[in-house]
Design an enzyme around this catalytic site. Structure first.
Site, PDB file in Angstrom:
ATOM      1  N   HIS A  35     -15.241  -6.480  10.177  1.00 24.84           N
ATOM      2  CA  HIS A  35     -15.335  -5.029  10.035  1.00 24.84           C
ATOM      3  C   HIS A  35     -16.128  -4.416  11.192  1.00 24.84           C
ATOM      4  O   HIS A  35     -15.748  -3.372  11.740  1.00 24.84           O
ATOM      5  CB  HIS A  35     -16.043  -4.669   8.724  1.00 24.84           C
ATOM      6  CG  HIS A  35     -15.325  -5.111   7.492  1.00 24.84           C
ATOM      7  ND1 HIS A  35     -15.798  -6.128   6.695  1.00 24.84           N
ATOM      8  CD2 HIS A  35     -14.176  -4.673   6.918  1.00 24.84           C
ATOM      9  CE1 HIS A  35     -14.978  -6.293   5.665  1.00 24.84           C
ATOM     10  NE2 HIS A  35     -13.979  -5.436   5.780  1.00 24.84           N
ATOM     11  N   GLN A  59      -4.682  -0.380  -5.553  1.00 31.21           N
ATOM     12  CA  GLN A  59      -4.051  -1.515  -4.883  1.00 31.21           C
ATOM     13  C   GLN A  59      -4.255  -2.832  -5.629  1.00 31.21           C
ATOM     14  O   GLN A  59      -3.827  -3.884  -5.149  1.00 31.21           O
ATOM     15  CB  GLN A  59      -4.551  -1.643  -3.448  1.00 31.21           C
ATOM     16  CG  GLN A  59      -5.997  -2.075  -3.296  1.00 31.21           C
ATOM     17  CD  GLN A  59      -6.488  -1.911  -1.869  1.00 31.21           C
ATOM     18  OE1 GLN A  59      -6.610  -0.803  -1.361  1.00 31.21           O
ATOM     19  NE2 GLN A  59      -6.760  -3.022  -1.200  1.00 31.21           N
ATOM     20  N   VAL A 174     -11.025 -11.470  13.570  1.00 29.00           N
ATOM     21  CA  VAL A 174     -12.267 -12.176  13.884  1.00 29.00           C
ATOM     22  C   VAL A 174     -12.323 -13.444  13.037  1.00 29.00           C
ATOM     23  O   VAL A 174     -12.087 -13.410  11.826  1.00 29.00           O
ATOM     24  CB  VAL A 174     -13.495 -11.286  13.620  1.00 29.00           C
ATOM     25  CG1 VAL A 174     -14.787 -12.062  13.856  1.00 29.00           C
ATOM     26  CG2 VAL A 174     -13.441 -10.057  14.530  1.00 29.00           C
TER      27      VAL A 174
END
Length: 277
Positions: A35, A59, A174
Site C-alpha cells: 500500500h 464486495q 510488492v
C-alpha cells in the site's frame, strides 16, 4: 495530515485544492509496504494524496471474512502520516450505504470470471465503492496494484465506458524477499503457512516459462500446474492464462499474456499473477 470520516468533511478539507491534482489511493486498511508503495507512486503524479480506508461490505459474499478482516486504524494512520499522505478518509459503512441504498453496478461477464467466478459479489461490489470514492473526493487519478490486475483492468473499462475522467494508474506488486505478493490477509497465516506460500511466485514463473517454451501445450501445462498446487497443499480456486490486454481466454497462447492464480491455504485466500510479455 487530516483524518476525515464522512463525505461532507472530505469535500470540505479538499475544497481549497480545487485547482490542484488530487490522487486517490483506495484501500481496506491493514496497510503494508505494498500500500505504501502505491502512496509513494501517487505522490509522483498528484499534488494532494488521499488514502481511503474502508472495508467494503458490498464486495464480500456470505461466509467470507468481512467481520474478521484486519482493522488497525491507528497504526494505519501513523503509516500514512510517515508516508506523507495529506488526507486519510475513513468512512463508515452506514455513511457509504445509508438506509435505502439500492444501486448496483454490473460491469459485464468478466466480473463473473477469475476472482468473480467464486466470489459472486466481489468485482461489482468493488466497482460501486470506487465510483463513490472518486465522486466523493473529486479525484483526478487513482492507483491500484498489479496484484489485483483483474480489478485494475475492469476499473479502467468501467471509467472508460461511463466517461469518468479519472486516470487509473498501475502500481507494481510488492513482494517479500522470498517473492510472496504482500497481502493484508497474510495475518491469517501461521509462519509455517507463510513458508509454504512462498512457493507460489516461483511456481507462476515456472508455468510462464513452460507456456513460452510450448505455446501449443497450454491446456496440459495448466492441468499439470493445478495438480502440482494440490500436491503442494493448496486448494486451487483457479489457475488460468489470459490475454493481457483483454483478459479473454486464448485458444492459442500468445504474448502479451498473464498467468493468474487463486488458491486457499488454511483459511487464507491468496492471489497472484505474472505478465508474460
Amino acid at each position: 495530515m487530516e483524518i476525515v470520516r464522512d463525505v461532507e468533511s472530505v469535500r470540505a478539507v479538499l475544497r481549497p485544492f480545487t485547482n490542484r491534482k488530487i490522487g486517490l489511493v483506495p484501500t481496506m486498511g491493514a496497510l503494508h509496504s505494498g500500500h505504501l508503495s502505491l502512496v509513494h507512486e501517487m505522490k509522483k503524479h498528484a499534488d494532494v494524496v488521499i488514502v481511503s480506508i474502508f472495508v467494503n461490505p458490498l464486495q464480500f459474499s456470505p461466509g467470507e471474512d468481512y467481520e474478521k478482516y484486519p482493522r488497525c486504524e491507528e497504526v494505519d494512520c501513523e503509516k500514512c502520516a510517515s508516508a506523507g499522505v495529506d488526507v486519510v478518509y475513513i468512512p463508515s459503512a452506514e455513511g457509504m450505504y445509508p438506509d435505502g441504498f439500492s444501486t448496483s453496478v454490473d460491469i459485464g461477464p468478466m466480473a463473473r470470471e477469475l476472482c468473480g467466478a467464486s466470489r459472486q459479489n466481489f468485482i461489482n461490489g468493488i466497482m460501486v465503492v470506487l465510483i463513490k470514492l472518486v465522486m466523493q473526493t473529486n479525484a483526478h487519478c487513482m492507483i491500484l496494484g498489479e496484484k489485483d490486475y483483474q480489478m485494475l483492468h475492469l476499473t479502467r473499462q468501467l471509467f472508460r465506458d461511463l466517461n469518468i475522467g479519472v486516470d487509473v494508474l498501475q502500481g507494481n506488486t510488492v513482494r517479500s524477499a522470498e517473492g510472496l505478493a504482500l497481502s493484508s490477509r497474510h495475518q491469517y497465516l501461521s509462519s509455517a503457512e507463510i513458508t509454504k506460500a512462498n512457493f507460489l511466485y516461483g511456481f507462476l514463473l515456472e508455468v510462464g516459462q513452460q507456456l513460452s517454451d510450448d505455446p501449443h501445450g497450454q491446456q496440459e501445462i495448466i492441468a499439470r500446474g493445478k495438480l502440482r498446487l494440490e500436491q503442494e497443499g493448496f486448494e486451487v480456486d483457479y489457475l488460468e492464462v489470459r490475454d493481457n490486454n483483454t483478459l479473454e481466454h486464448m485458444q492459442t497462447f500468445r504474448k502479451p499474456a498473464r498467468v493468474f492464480l487463486a488458491v486457499y491455504l488454511g483459511n487464507c485466500r491468496l492471489i497472484d499473477n505474472v505478465l508474460l510479455a
